[in-house]
Design an enzyme around this catalytic site. Structure first.
Site, PDB file in Angstrom:
ATOM      1  N   ALA A  85      27.700  54.833  51.056  1.00  0.00           N
ATOM      2  CA  ALA A  85      27.743  55.947  52.004  1.00  0.00           C
ATOM      3  C   ALA A  85      29.096  56.626  51.864  1.00  0.00           C
ATOM      4  O   ALA A  85      30.046  56.052  51.319  1.00  0.00           O
ATOM      5  CB  ALA A  85      27.528  55.438  53.438  1.00  0.00           C
ATOM      6  N   TYR A  86      29.168  57.837  52.360  1.00  0.00           N
ATOM      7  CA  TYR A  86      30.409  58.606  52.311  1.00  0.00           C
ATOM      8  C   TYR A  86      31.042  58.646  53.692  1.00  0.00           C
ATOM      9  O   TYR A  86      30.368  58.955  54.685  1.00  0.00           O
ATOM     10  CB  TYR A  86      30.126  60.016  51.777  1.00  0.00           C
ATOM     11  CG  TYR A  86      29.814  59.938  50.306  1.00  0.00           C
ATOM     12  CD1 TYR A  86      30.820  60.057  49.365  1.00  0.00           C
ATOM     13  CD2 TYR A  86      28.533  59.628  49.857  1.00  0.00           C
ATOM     14  CE1 TYR A  86      30.558  59.898  48.009  1.00  0.00           C
ATOM     15  CE2 TYR A  86      28.251  59.462  48.509  1.00  0.00           C
ATOM     16  CZ  TYR A  86      29.277  59.613  47.594  1.00  0.00           C
ATOM     17  OH  TYR A  86      29.024  59.424  46.254  1.00  0.00           O
ATOM     18  N   LEU A  87      32.328  58.328  53.744  1.00  0.00           N
ATOM     19  CA  LEU A  87      33.068  58.464  54.993  1.00  0.00           C
ATOM     20  C   LEU A  87      33.417  59.921  55.212  1.00  0.00           C
ATOM     21  O   LEU A  87      33.588  60.369  56.341  1.00  0.00           O
ATOM     22  CB  LEU A  87      34.339  57.614  54.947  1.00  0.00           C
ATOM     23  CG  LEU A  87      34.094  56.112  54.773  1.00  0.00           C
ATOM     24  CD1 LEU A  87      35.409  55.360  54.820  1.00  0.00           C
ATOM     25  CD2 LEU A  87      33.161  55.603  55.875  1.00  0.00           C
ATOM     26  N   VAL A 102      29.222  59.902  57.024  1.00  0.00           N
ATOM     27  CA  VAL A 102      28.536  61.182  57.225  1.00  0.00           C
ATOM     28  C   VAL A 102      27.245  61.109  56.402  1.00  0.00           C
ATOM     29  O   VAL A 102      27.227  60.519  55.331  1.00  0.00           O
ATOM     30  CB  VAL A 102      29.404  62.378  56.758  1.00  0.00           C
ATOM     31  CG1 VAL A 102      30.586  62.563  57.694  1.00  0.00           C
ATOM     32  CG2 VAL A 102      29.892  62.215  55.329  1.00  0.00           C
TER      33      VAL A 102
END
Lengths: 160, 160
Positions: free
Chosen positions: A29-31, A82
């Site tokens: 996942a992307y922070l 996000v």
């Protein structure tokens, strides 16, 4: 500075499966993804985790900084993401010209199968197997950060 | 999960200087600050560097994950920042109830002096020295991520 030089392709058929080594299950996942950088958390086979910072330069070459972190930290960070969690199984394929992998996505990106070849320099012209389809290296829709925000499953059929 | 519990204050006068230990020069920047997380790079005395992920929960307690990284990586990442580089000298002050520091900002935040006390639990009521001024723990303007985007030097005088 560490550079990542890679080209990405769609996969035209299942020919790669005969050569594939055992798959590795990836959850990532992307922070955040800004104009300058993408910050990614990745957990492989629930056993090892990495925090990765990639520069947002479009094209083949991107600066990349990767650090191994405790899996428990990575699990907690998934909640700070996000977009969606990206789930895929990554298969390594033997290849003379670089590291060739095939990613079979599931979850929100189910249906997408993508090949990536990591090259020692931008000048290398790799010998590509016949199951390699259209090149998508510069197509931002296929960036993993964008697949988190706008998963393949949400694309209109005629836009694919 | 690692928690950071801290309270922040303005500094009313220079009384702290008599007790301060040698200062540490910090340069830091944010790679991103979302609704859920802030991703910070910090270089201390040009000698040691950290990549830190903080949850964006307002108030005293925030999840925090910090990893030491090579200084050269951190220097390169400063170019991927959003906002300004935050420059400050951090002084440690002896204190019975927790780690008390005073940050003297320079650069775009010159003029700002801020004290922070890190506590073992939210229930601790620390004995505060008389040079401690107004509490700003919940004032988002003083979050370092906001000081990068909207530095103290750019605030209108009447808004301070």
């Amino acid at each position: 500075m560490p550079k990542e030089i890679e080209r990405k392709f769609l996969v035209a058929n299942d020919g790669w499966r005969a050569q594939a080594r055992a798959g590795k299950r990836l959850r990532q996942a992307y922070l955040a993804a800004t104009d300058a950088a993408a910050i990614r958390v990745r957990i492989a086979d629930d056993a090892v985790a990495f925090l990765t910072i990639k520069s947002a330069t479009p094209g083949m070459s991107r600066d990349e900084f990767e650090y191994e972190i405790p899996v428990a930290d990575a699990e907690a960070m998934l909640a700070m993401r996000v977009g969606e969690i990206i789930e895929k199984v990554r298969y390594a394929i033997p290849c003379e010209d670089g590291d060739l992998t095939v990613d079979v996505f599931s979850g929100a990106n189910a249906g997408l199968v993508m090949a990536e070849i990591e090259l020692a320099s931008e000048d290398v012209v790799p010998a590509l197997p016949d199951w390699i389809g259209d090149e998508i290296t510069r197509d931002r829709r296929f960036y993993n950060a964008n697949l988190a925000e706008h998963p393949f499953g949400s694309w209109a059929t005629d836009a694919r």
